[in-house]
Motif scaffolding. Sequence first.
Motif, mmCIF file in Angstrom:
data_model
loop_
_atom_site.group_PDB
_atom_site.id
_atom_site.type_symbol
_atom_site.label_atom_id
_atom_site.label_comp_id
_atom_site.label_asym_id
_atom_site.label_seq_id
_atom_site.Cartn_x
_atom_site.Cartn_y
_atom_site.Cartn_z
ATOM 1 N N ASP A 58 -64.404 -53.541 22.423
ATOM 2 C CA ASP A 58 -63.970 -54.726 21.731
ATOM 3 C C ASP A 58 -62.438 -54.404 21.478
ATOM 4 N N ARG A 59 -61.758 -55.342 21.071
ATOM 5 C CA ARG A 59 -60.069 -55.262 20.757
ATOM 6 C C ARG A 59 -59.747 -54.443 19.555
ATOM 7 N N ILE A 60 -60.985 -54.619 18.545
ATOM 8 C CA ILE A 60 -60.674 -53.894 17.236
ATOM 9 C C ILE A 60 -60.708 -52.216 17.539
ATOM 10 N N SER A 61 -61.646 -51.896 18.555
ATOM 11 C CA SER A 61 -61.800 -50.588 18.855
ATOM 12 C C SER A 61 -60.578 -49.842 19.674
ATOM 13 N N LEU A 62 -59.952 -50.729 20.186
ATOM 14 C CA LEU A 62 -58.783 -50.259 21.158
ATOM 15 C C LEU A 62 -57.653 -50.140 20.043
ATOM 16 N N ALA A 63 -57.471 -51.279 19.402
ATOM 17 C CA ALA A 63 -56.434 -51.384 18.370
ATOM 18 C C ALA A 63 -56.527 -50.168 17.310
ATOM 19 N N LEU A 64 -57.884 -49.660 16.874
ATOM 20 C CA LEU A 64 -58.080 -48.705 15.864
ATOM 21 C C LEU A 64 -57.480 -47.260 16.527
ATOM 22 N N ALA A 65 -57.827 -47.223 18.019
ATOM 23 C CA ALA A 65 -57.244 -45.978 18.729
ATOM 24 C C ALA A 65 -55.725 -45.753 18.533
ATOM 25 N N VAL A 66 -55.269 -47.031 18.810
ATOM 26 C CA VAL A 66 -53.770 -47.152 18.612
ATOM 27 C C VAL A 66 -52.998 -46.926 17.544
#
Length: 196
Positions: A58-66
Amino acid sequence: MPAERRPNRGPSAAAGNRAALVAAARQVFAANGYDAPLSMVAREAGVGQGSLYRHFPDRISLALAVFEDSVSELEALAAVPGTTLDDVLALITEQTIASTAFITMVSVPARPDPRIIELRDRVAKVLEERLGEARRAGLVRADLTSDDLVLAVGMLAGVLSKVPASERVDKAERLWVLIRGGIDARPGDGPILRQI
């Protein structure tokens, strides 16, 4: 220009694809905000959307990695002896100028995902530690909280997200002049709004 799509190399490409997705998301979020289409991230990384969702469901998983790097950078700065609230706010401002998406993600309560709350709490903890020192030194209003500072930075991000990147530094400096008028200690500090 989006990266050319790479041929599917199966599981051996996983680490490279993940790194490419994080780098692409950093660029896409910086240029287009937190709500940018994830298909844009996949194109920029040169991978298919299936690869994106295998790594980041999900978007949150990607954003957290960034944005993990941004929070870690704040925590590292705060751990340096002699770091002040102004130093922390300056770094947050630099990060916001580079990408308003991070602040949007952690300061908007409409996204109550526990992972975002944990990230936001880490930022608030850094602010609270330095804020306590600034309060004791009489540099800021006695009633100022870390939530107030997160709100102020959220307002900063909201404005900066609407101006061209070339104007963000000047706009951020002017906004901090205005915001500091409300947070710095002054004789006779009282409620900012009149009692009605």
